[in-house]
Design an enzyme around this catalytic site. Structure first.
Site, mmCIF file in Angstrom:
data_model
loop_
_atom_site.group_PDB
_atom_site.id
_atom_site.type_symbol
_atom_site.label_atom_id
_atom_site.label_comp_id
_atom_site.label_asym_id
_atom_site.label_seq_id
_atom_site.Cartn_x
_atom_site.Cartn_y
_atom_site.Cartn_z
ATOM 1 N N ASP A 137 16.564 31.540 -60.360
ATOM 2 C CA ASP A 137 15.282 32.047 -60.845
ATOM 3 C C ASP A 137 15.251 32.011 -62.371
ATOM 4 O OD1 ASP A 137 14.606 32.642 -58.268
ATOM 5 O OD2 ASP A 137 14.827 34.808 -58.457
ATOM 6 N N LYS A 169 11.090 31.886 -60.962
ATOM 7 C CA LYS A 169 9.677 32.129 -60.964
ATOM 8 C C LYS A 169 9.434 33.259 -61.932
ATOM 9 C CE LYS A 169 9.458 31.181 -56.084
ATOM 10 N NZ LYS A 169 9.306 31.741 -54.746
ATOM 11 N N MET A 190 6.356 44.270 -60.286
ATOM 12 C CA MET A 190 5.295 43.288 -60.546
ATOM 13 C C MET A 190 3.923 43.944 -60.665
ATOM 14 S SD MET A 190 6.507 40.217 -58.000
ATOM 15 C CE MET A 190 7.123 41.229 -56.672
#
Ligand code: SAM
Length: 254
Positions: free
Chosen positions: A37, A58, A172
């Site tokens: 990642d 990501k 997030m």
């Protein structure tokens, strides 16, 4: 055709390279190929001394490799290599799409093992020195995200989960703090509920902002470059008291 190799889904931990498990570090040292990642620290990648290293995403709002393509690359890599590591930020089994990768590998007949990692909620708690649970204050914790992926059919009632527990950690969610605050206030959570935003937990540049739920949209005023988790609950009252009545920018500390 030779037997396919094994794919190890390894938790890299929250950022600091020395927060990976010993098992994860050993597998990185032995890996022939590593798919990682974007949030994985360069120091962690250095542990993979012999491996080809491939970035597959990501980061929020930035270009990332499509999940189906990642799944296919893992299958292909296992057909060509003995030890394949899929290195994921934090713990692979939390908001990491591990399920999709494990399913794709199983369907292809590839052996897959998971190595846990320290999730960012725990690293943020360590940085703050504030326990997620506290006798008489908090006996329940939930990890949620308001994020809904493209094409996700199932309703995401993350706010109901937050309302039902003593302490909540929102992954997030910082980039849509105004929406998070308004949804939770509509649910009946107290405007004065303490919230702490922890950025880049476990790293030397780790910082936090303590505010109330009603003030949460103001975290957009501080420029954020690192990943952020939001921690909510009465256990953060002390953090809030320590930071108020400083202006928001001055409330940022390490
Ligand atoms: C796709 S999720 C992956 C979570 C990861 N599997 C874990 O266990 O921490 C990415 C989110 O994790 C949180 N995050 C990851 N690393 C962080 C860190 N060092 N400090 C604060 N939040 C972090 C942020 O909310 C970020 O948007």
């Amino acid at each position: 055709m030779a037997e396919p190799g094994t794919v190890y889904l390894v938790g890299a931990g929250p950022g600091a390279p020395d927060l990976i498990t010993l098992r994860g570090a050993r597998l990185l040292a032995a890996a022939e190929i590593v798919f990682h990642d974007a949030l994985v620290h360069p120091g962690t990648l250095e542990l993979a001394t012999r491996a080809e290293k491939i970035l597959v995403g990501k980061r929020c709002g930035r270009h990332s490799t499509a999940q189906r393509f990642i799944n296919k690359r893992l299958v292909d890599a296992a057909r060509a290599h003995r030890i394949v590591v899929r290195l994921k930020g934090g713990d692979p089994m939390l908001f990491g799409r591990a399920h999709e990768e494990i399913s794709a590998l199983r369907v292809a007949g590839i052996t897959c093992e998971v190595v846990p990692g320290v999730t960012s909620a725990l690293a943020a708690s360590a940085d703050l020195g504030i326990s997620l649970t506290q006798r008489g204050v908090s006996r329940s914790v939930v990890f949620v995200t308001p994020r809904v992926g493209d094409g996700e059919a199932r309703r995401n009632d993350w706010a109901a989960a937050v309302a039902a527990v003593d302490t909540a950690v929102i992954y997030m969610g910082a980039h849509e703090a105004d929406k998070v605050a308004s949804v939770l206030l509509d649910r009946g959570l107290a405007p004065g509920l303490p919230v702490v935003a922890v950025e880049s937990a476990s790293l030397p540049e780790s910082s936090y902002t303590a505010l109330t739920l009603a003030e949460l949209p103001r975290i957009a005023e501080t420029r954020r470059v690192g990943p952020v988790v939001l921690l909510l609950g009465d256990v953060y009252a002390a953090a809030l008291a320590a930071c108020l009545p400083l202006p928001l920018a001055a409330a940022l500390g390490t």
